[in-house]
Design a protein around this motif. Sequence first.
Motif, PDB file in Angstrom:
ATOM      1  N   VAL A  64       3.282   1.351  -0.618  1.00  0.00           N
ATOM      2  CA  VAL A  64       2.344   2.294   0.240  1.00  0.00           C
ATOM      3  C   VAL A  64       1.744   3.064  -0.647  1.00  0.00           C
ATOM      4  CG1 VAL A  64       2.455   3.361   2.253  1.00  0.00           C
ATOM      5  CG2 VAL A  64       4.270   1.414   2.201  1.00  0.00           C
ATOM      6  N   HIS A  86      14.460   0.836   1.279  1.00  0.00           N
ATOM      7  CA  HIS A  86      13.000   0.085   1.279  1.00  0.00           C
ATOM      8  C   HIS A  86      11.962   0.871   0.541  1.00  0.00           C
ATOM      9  CE1 HIS A  86      14.183  -1.452   5.196  1.00  0.00           C
ATOM     10  NE2 HIS A  86      14.689  -0.073   5.627  1.00  0.00           N
ATOM     11  N   ILE A 131       8.667   2.414  -1.281  1.00  0.00           N
ATOM     12  CA  ILE A 131       7.657   2.732  -0.666  1.00  0.00           C
ATOM     13  C   ILE A 131       6.360   2.975  -1.793  1.00  0.00           C
ATOM     14  CG2 ILE A 131       8.369   3.824   1.318  1.00  0.00           C
ATOM     15  CD1 ILE A 131       7.821   5.823  -1.696  1.00  0.00           C
ATOM     16  N   SER A 133      11.992   7.526   0.492  1.00  0.00           N
ATOM     17  CA  SER A 133      12.678   6.487   0.944  1.00  0.00           C
ATOM     18  C   SER A 133      14.076   6.983   0.694  1.00  0.00           C
ATOM     19  CB  SER A 133      12.407   5.187   0.785  1.00  0.00           C
ATOM     20  OG  SER A 133      13.237   4.295   0.718  1.00  0.00           O
ATOM     21  N   VAL A 158      11.848   6.819  10.905  1.00  0.00           N
ATOM     22  CA  VAL A 158      10.498   7.394  10.337  1.00  0.00           C
ATOM     23  C   VAL A 158      10.166   8.772  10.856  1.00  0.00           C
ATOM     24  CG1 VAL A 158       8.018   6.822  10.106  1.00  0.00           C
ATOM     25  CG2 VAL A 158       9.792   4.947   9.911  1.00  0.00           C
ATOM     26  N   GLN A 195       1.862   1.187   8.125  1.00  0.00           N
ATOM     27  CA  GLN A 195       2.231   0.564   6.881  1.00  0.00           C
ATOM     28  C   GLN A 195       3.704   0.799   6.818  1.00  0.00           C
ATOM     29  OE1 GLN A 195       0.808  -0.212   3.962  1.00  0.00           O
ATOM     30  NE2 GLN A 195      -1.496  -0.030   4.085  1.00  0.00           N
ATOM     31  N   LEU A 196       4.438   1.831   7.394  1.00  0.00           N
ATOM     32  CA  LEU A 196       5.624   2.074   7.308  1.00  0.00           C
ATOM     33  C   LEU A 196       6.519   0.976   8.395  1.00  0.00           C
ATOM     34  CD1 LEU A 196       6.118   5.810   6.930  1.00  0.00           C
ATOM     35  CD2 LEU A 196       6.068   4.245   5.248  1.00  0.00           C
ATOM     36  N   LEU A 234       5.692  10.451  -0.081  1.00  0.00           N
ATOM     37  CA  LEU A 234       6.291   9.534   0.556  1.00  0.00           C
ATOM     38  C   LEU A 234       7.911   9.431   0.054  1.00  0.00           C
ATOM     39  CD1 LEU A 234       3.877   6.585   0.443  1.00  0.00           C
ATOM     40  CD2 LEU A 234       4.616   7.802   2.513  1.00  0.00           C
ATOM     41  N   LEU A 281      12.654   6.561   6.035  1.00  0.00           N
ATOM     42  CA  LEU A 281      11.316   6.784   5.330  1.00  0.00           C
ATOM     43  C   LEU A 281      10.863   8.206   5.915  1.00  0.00           C
ATOM     44  CD1 LEU A 281       9.886   3.199   5.894  1.00  0.00           C
ATOM     45  CD2 LEU A 281      10.992   3.900   3.695  1.00  0.00           C
ATOM     46  N   ALA A 294       6.859  10.524   5.613  1.00  0.00           N
ATOM     47  CA  ALA A 294       5.619  10.766   5.035  1.00  0.00           C
ATOM     48  C   ALA A 294       5.228  12.296   5.324  1.00  0.00           C
ATOM     49  CB  ALA A 294       4.514   9.695   5.585  1.00  0.00           C
ATOM     50  N   VAL A 308       6.719  -1.889   6.263  1.00  0.00           N
ATOM     51  CA  VAL A 308       8.233  -1.872   5.226  1.00  0.00           C
ATOM     52  C   VAL A 308       9.400  -2.301   5.988  1.00  0.00           C
ATOM     53  CG1 VAL A 308       9.314  -0.267   4.040  1.00  0.00           C
ATOM     54  CG2 VAL A 308       6.746  -0.257   3.768  1.00  0.00           C
TER      55      VAL A 308
END
Length: 335
Positions: free
Chosen positions: A287, A282, A284, A278, A225, A318-319, A276, A260, A262, A322
Amino acid sequence: MDQLTSLILKSQDFVLSTHRNCDGDGLGAELALYYALRKIGKSVSVINVDQTPRRYQFLNPDDNIQYYDSSPHLPEKIDVVLIFDTNDERLVEPLYSALKKKHPALVFVDHHPILKKGPKPPPLSLINTSAASTGEIAFDLIRKLDIPLDVDIARCLYTSLAFDTQLFRFIRSSPNTHLICAELLKFPIAAETIHRHLFGNQTVQKMAYLAKALGQIEYFFEGKVALLRLRDEDLFKYQLEPEESRDVVDMVMNIETLELAALFREETKDIYKLSLRSKGTHEILSVAEAFGGGGHMFAAGATVHGTYADLKTQMVQQLAAVLKMKVPSTSKKTK
């Protein structure tokens, strides 16, 4: 499609639009329909919420587009409003509310999923989530209307397809994008020039900004991430437009270990534009919806309010959910 084409053919006065902070997909699709509808004698106004970013100036948008933020006027008569590349009316405000007062047929033409938490599009809307770009849907609509392509229409549609697929990297495992491009390339649209305008022509200031921004990435969960905060004041310092920040998150996604990302772009104090991304394993979108936004399964966004420290904590949580990973109690991050 049949209902929409019937409505278009029996109507005369149109307004075309797209979401605020327009991109190459929405802009290309709406301008393609502008040229197409004018060919069959329709009265067409293109009215966007705000100004067109400079990377799209090769389409000469200012020759054909009225900007509602600086010229808040609407045509006296409007039969149909076609809004491209979104099905969320909040992204077309305050223009959308003003258009509703005219009581036209309101139609979204889009390829994003309909939000689970948010406004629903009007029933005549044409939404195809299997399309890799809104330009593909616009192409099908023009063909269904039996309007011949020309160089102006083809240039706009090609811009839409090339932009939203990032030069055909993301085509949703479908041949449609390439088949449509084969038709468009029969016209002298200068495809290489379009590519350069969309993804090249970088300035010295832009490269300096990217170097600074990429050096501020924070990594979490063993590099799976990435979070990054950008400030509009830095964009202005380097003589860039807010729209140019989208290149940063796309570059971040080239990192091998990343799943991921952000990106928080600070518009004003405690108000951020969230992007966001991905790589496709996954989703998103959920999210983004949790933060009041929307988008695609693997590329979404929202406008969020709060301090960056609080928003970062929420986003990591949140991630983590995920990825089905546990958030370290110390919020430890990987450098």
